[in-house]
Design a protein around this motif. Structure first.
Motif, PDB file in Angstrom:
ATOM      1  N   THR A 105       8.958  13.030  -4.533  1.00 52.55           N
ATOM      2  CA  THR A 105       8.133  11.967  -3.964  1.00 52.55           C
ATOM      3  C   THR A 105       8.804  10.610  -4.149  1.00 52.55           C
ATOM      4  O   THR A 105       9.194  10.248  -5.255  1.00 52.55           O
ATOM      5  CB  THR A 105       6.747  11.936  -4.635  1.00 52.55           C
ATOM      6  N   VAL A 106       8.939   9.882  -3.046  1.00 55.42           N
ATOM      7  CA  VAL A 106       9.567   8.558  -3.055  1.00 55.42           C
ATOM      8  C   VAL A 106       8.610   7.562  -2.417  1.00 55.42           C
ATOM      9  O   VAL A 106       7.990   7.854  -1.387  1.00 55.42           O
ATOM     10  CB  VAL A 106      10.906   8.560  -2.283  1.00 55.42           C
ATOM     11  N   PHE A 107       8.477   6.386  -3.038  1.00 55.50           N
ATOM     12  CA  PHE A 107       7.699   5.290  -2.470  1.00 55.50           C
ATOM     13  C   PHE A 107       8.631   4.120  -2.191  1.00 55.50           C
ATOM     14  O   PHE A 107       9.493   3.797  -3.012  1.00 55.50           O
ATOM     15  CB  PHE A 107       6.601   4.834  -3.432  1.00 55.50           C
ATOM     16  N   THR A 108       8.446   3.480  -1.037  1.00 52.58           N
ATOM     17  CA  THR A 108       9.226   2.290  -0.699  1.00 52.58           C
ATOM     18  C   THR A 108       8.286   1.172  -0.271  1.00 52.58           C
ATOM     19  O   THR A 108       7.269   1.408   0.388  1.00 52.58           O
ATOM     20  CB  THR A 108      10.223   2.567   0.448  1.00 52.58           C
ATOM     21  N   GLY A 109       8.634  -0.058  -0.660  1.00 51.98           N
ATOM     22  CA  GLY A 109       7.860  -1.236  -0.263  1.00 51.98           C
ATOM     23  C   GLY A 109       8.744  -2.219   0.462  1.00 51.98           C
ATOM     24  O   GLY A 109       9.941  -2.326   0.167  1.00 51.98           O
ATOM     25  N   SER A 110       8.177  -2.958   1.402  1.00 50.61           N
ATOM     26  CA  SER A 110       8.981  -3.811   2.281  1.00 50.61           C
ATOM     27  C   SER A 110       8.301  -5.147   2.553  1.00 50.61           C
ATOM     28  O   SER A 110       7.088  -5.313   2.387  1.00 50.61           O
ATOM     29  CB  SER A 110       9.220  -3.077   3.605  1.00 50.61           C
ATOM     30  N   TYR A 111       9.120  -6.111   3.016  1.00 52.53           N
ATOM     31  CA  TYR A 111       8.589  -7.376   3.512  1.00 52.53           C
ATOM     32  C   TYR A 111       7.666  -7.166   4.713  1.00 52.53           C
ATOM     33  O   TYR A 111       6.908  -8.073   5.072  1.00 52.53           O
ATOM     34  CB  TYR A 111       9.741  -8.289   3.947  1.00 52.53           C
ATOM     35  N   ASP A 112       7.745  -5.997   5.360  1.00 49.92           N
ATOM     36  CA  ASP A 112       6.878  -5.753   6.518  1.00 49.92           C
ATOM     37  C   ASP A 112       5.427  -5.450   6.116  1.00 49.92           C
ATOM     38  O   ASP A 112       4.612  -5.097   6.958  1.00 49.92           O
ATOM     39  CB  ASP A 112       7.440  -4.630   7.401  1.00 49.92           C
ATOM     40  N   ARG A 113       5.129  -5.577   4.802  1.00 45.06           N
ATOM     41  CA  ARG A 113       3.787  -5.424   4.234  1.00 45.06           C
ATOM     42  C   ARG A 113       3.368  -3.975   4.070  1.00 45.06           C
ATOM     43  O   ARG A 113       2.198  -3.696   3.742  1.00 45.06           O
ATOM     44  CB  ARG A 113       2.731  -6.177   5.065  1.00 45.06           C
ATOM     45  N   ASN A 114       4.289  -3.040   4.285  1.00 40.74           N
ATOM     46  CA  ASN A 114       3.940  -1.629   4.219  1.00 40.74           C
ATOM     47  C   ASN A 114       4.522  -0.943   2.987  1.00 40.74           C
ATOM     48  O   ASN A 114       5.673  -1.178   2.615  1.00 40.74           O
ATOM     49  CB  ASN A 114       4.433  -0.897   5.470  1.00 40.74           C
ATOM     50  N   LEU A 115       3.696  -0.093   2.390  1.00 45.18           N
ATOM     51  CA  LEU A 115       4.125   0.842   1.359  1.00 45.18           C
ATOM     52  C   LEU A 115       4.197   2.211   2.014  1.00 45.18           C
ATOM     53  O   LEU A 115       3.220   2.658   2.632  1.00 45.18           O
ATOM     54  CB  LEU A 115       3.119   0.860   0.201  1.00 45.18           C
ATOM     55  N   MET A 116       5.343   2.871   1.905  1.00 49.53           N
ATOM     56  CA  MET A 116       5.517   4.184   2.529  1.00 49.53           C
ATOM     57  C   MET A 116       5.783   5.241   1.472  1.00 49.53           C
ATOM     58  O   MET A 116       6.534   5.006   0.514  1.00 49.53           O
ATOM     59  CB  MET A 116       6.665   4.160   3.547  1.00 49.53           C
ATOM     60  N   GLN A 117       5.160   6.394   1.663  1.00 50.09           N
ATOM     61  CA  GLN A 117       5.391   7.545   0.801  1.00 50.09           C
ATOM     62  C   GLN A 117       6.252   8.546   1.555  1.00 50.09           C
ATOM     63  O   GLN A 117       5.989   8.851   2.713  1.00 50.09           O
ATOM     64  CB  GLN A 117       4.071   8.193   0.391  1.00 50.09           C
ATOM     65  N   TRP A 118       7.290   9.076   0.867  1.00 46.43           N
ATOM     66  CA  TRP A 118       8.246   9.984   1.484  1.00 46.43           C
ATOM     67  C   TRP A 118       8.368  11.271   0.683  1.00 46.43           C
ATOM     68  O   TRP A 118       8.160  11.284  -0.521  1.00 46.43           O
ATOM     69  CB  TRP A 118       9.637   9.343   1.548  1.00 46.43           C
ATOM     70  N   ASP A 119       8.750  12.332   1.380  1.00 42.24           N
ATOM     71  CA  ASP A 119       9.223  13.560   0.743  1.00 42.24           C
ATOM     72  C   ASP A 119      10.735  13.570   0.923  1.00 42.24           C
ATOM     73  O   ASP A 119      11.215  13.617   2.060  1.00 42.24           O
ATOM     74  CB  ASP A 119       8.589  14.783   1.411  1.00 42.24           C
ATOM     75  N   ARG A 120      11.470  13.480  -0.182  1.00 44.02           N
ATOM     76  CA  ARG A 120      12.926  13.335  -0.075  1.00 44.02           C
ATOM     77  C   ARG A 120      13.601  14.533   0.586  1.00 44.02           C
ATOM     78  O   ARG A 120      14.765  14.443   0.984  1.00 44.02           O
ATOM     79  CB  ARG A 120      13.553  13.100  -1.458  1.00 44.02           C
ATOM     80  N   ARG A 121      12.906  15.642   0.747  1.00 41.92           N
ATOM     81  CA  ARG A 121      13.485  16.831   1.382  1.00 41.92           C
ATOM     82  C   ARG A 121      13.396  16.762   2.907  1.00 41.92           C
ATOM     83  O   ARG A 121      14.029  17.563   3.599  1.00 41.92           O
ATOM     84  CB  ARG A 121      12.768  18.083   0.877  1.00 41.92           C
ATOM     85  N   ASN A 122      12.611  15.805   3.425  1.00 39.03           N
ATOM     86  CA  ASN A 122      12.444  15.676   4.869  1.00 39.03           C
ATOM     87  C   ASN A 122      12.200  14.211   5.193  1.00 39.03           C
ATOM     88  O   ASN A 122      11.080  13.715   5.047  1.00 39.03           O
ATOM     89  CB  ASN A 122      11.285  16.537   5.361  1.00 39.03           C
ATOM     90  N   LEU A 123      13.232  13.524   5.650  1.00 42.80           N
ATOM     91  CA  LEU A 123      13.150  12.079   5.866  1.00 42.80           C
ATOM     92  C   LEU A 123      13.009  11.701   7.340  1.00 42.80           C
ATOM     93  O   LEU A 123      13.374  10.603   7.744  1.00 42.80           O
ATOM     94  CB  LEU A 123      14.381  11.401   5.261  1.00 42.80           C
ATOM     95  N   LYS A 124      12.453  12.600   8.140  1.00 40.53           N
ATOM     96  CA  LYS A 124      12.230  12.259   9.545  1.00 40.53           C
ATOM     97  C   LYS A 124      11.223  11.125   9.690  1.00 40.53           C
ATOM     98  O   LYS A 124      11.242  10.389  10.667  1.00 40.53           O
ATOM     99  CB  LYS A 124      11.755  13.497  10.310  1.00 40.53           C
ATOM    100  N   GLY A 125      10.353  11.005   8.735  1.00 43.09           N
ATOM    101  CA  GLY A 125       9.358   9.939   8.753  1.00 43.09           C
ATOM    102  C   GLY A 125       8.563   9.966   7.474  1.00 43.09           C
ATOM    103  O   GLY A 125       8.578  10.953   6.730  1.00 43.09           O
ATOM    104  N   PRO A 126       7.856   8.882   7.164  1.00 41.92           N
ATOM    105  CA  PRO A 126       7.066   8.843   5.937  1.00 41.92           C
ATOM    106  C   PRO A 126       5.896   9.810   5.988  1.00 41.92           C
ATOM    107  O   PRO A 126       5.348  10.102   7.064  1.00 41.92           O
ATOM    108  CB  PRO A 126       6.594   7.388   5.865  1.00 41.92           C
ATOM    109  N   VAL A 127       5.485  10.292   4.829  1.00 40.85           N
ATOM    110  CA  VAL A 127       4.317  11.162   4.726  1.00 40.85           C
ATOM    111  C   VAL A 127       3.051  10.362   5.000  1.00 40.85           C
ATOM    112  O   VAL A 127       2.132  10.829   5.678  1.00 40.85           O
ATOM    113  CB  VAL A 127       4.257  11.816   3.328  1.00 40.85           C
TER     114      VAL A 127
END
Length: 207
Positions: free
Chosen positions: A136-158
């Motif tokens: 499980t990976v979380f990323t935060g951005s200046y675009d105001r979004n927090l995204m949760q990812w599965d590092r085994r499939n990075l086609k898009g955030p969970v």
């Protein structure tokens, strides 16, 4: 004590405090060691099994061996500022970086090739923070979004959760995530991205 500007600081498991400084050096145990070239600013750091990871304002990342007082590995991770770096708390050979170029990346510091995965198509502005536990990976951005990812499939955030300002820093605590959302204060969320608490601030929430 007197130092250059402090951009980040963390205690290691042995209780030693390290600071990333604006003159390109790291402060540890009362003295500083130059990590990055003159004129560069160290932006973040994290302790790991493979040394102390540091990122700078030219997009480079460095692994520093505190015992040897030497950089063991250094590479260009991003084309703009590398705002953040952090090790995967469950997979300690994996290092994550976040950059102003709108991307985040996973690096296996055991291999010469280093980069395993990179995502650059989903955040619409610079990525400020990245935290990982296991897959499980979380990323935060200046675009105001927090995204949760599965590092085994990075086609898009969970999943994605939006805030009222840029998501500058993320910190794990037990099964929760503390979010520093700049003009929107601090937030406590769980791993399902449900909001548990909001702590407004009179000044910028940076971490």
């Amino acid at each position: 004590f007197n130092t250059a500007g402090i951009l980040d600081m963390k205690y290691g498991k042995d209780g030693r405090l390290a600071m990333a400084l604006s003159d390109g050096s790291v402060w540890l145990d009362g003295s500083s060691s130059v990590i990055s070239e003159e004129g560069r600013i160290l932006l973040s750091l994290d302790w790991g099994h493979h040394g102390l990871a540091l990122s700078d304002d030219q997009g480079r990342v460095h692994l520093w061996d505190a015992q040897a007082d030497a950089v063991s590995l250094s590479w260009t991770a991003h084309s703009l500022e590398a705002w953040h770096c952090s090790f995967n708390s469950h997979l300690p050979s994996l290092l994550y970086t976040a950059g102003d170029d709108g991307s985040w990346a996973e690096w296996d510091v055991r291999t010469a090739a280093l980069c395993c995965h990179r995502s650059s198509r989903h955040h619409l502005a610079g990525v400020c923070s990245v935290q990982a536990q296991g897959d499980t990976v979380f990323t935060g951005s200046y675009d105001r979004n927090l995204m949760q990812w599965d590092r085994r499939n990075l086609k898009g955030p969970v999943s994605t959760l939006s805030f009222g300002s840029g998501v500058w820093r993320l910190r794990w605590r037990d099964d929760c995530l503390l979010v520093a959302a700049m003009h929107d204060g601090f937030h406590l969320i769980n791993v399902q991205l449900s909001r548990l608490a909001h702590y407004p601030t009179a000044s910028l929430a940076y971490g």
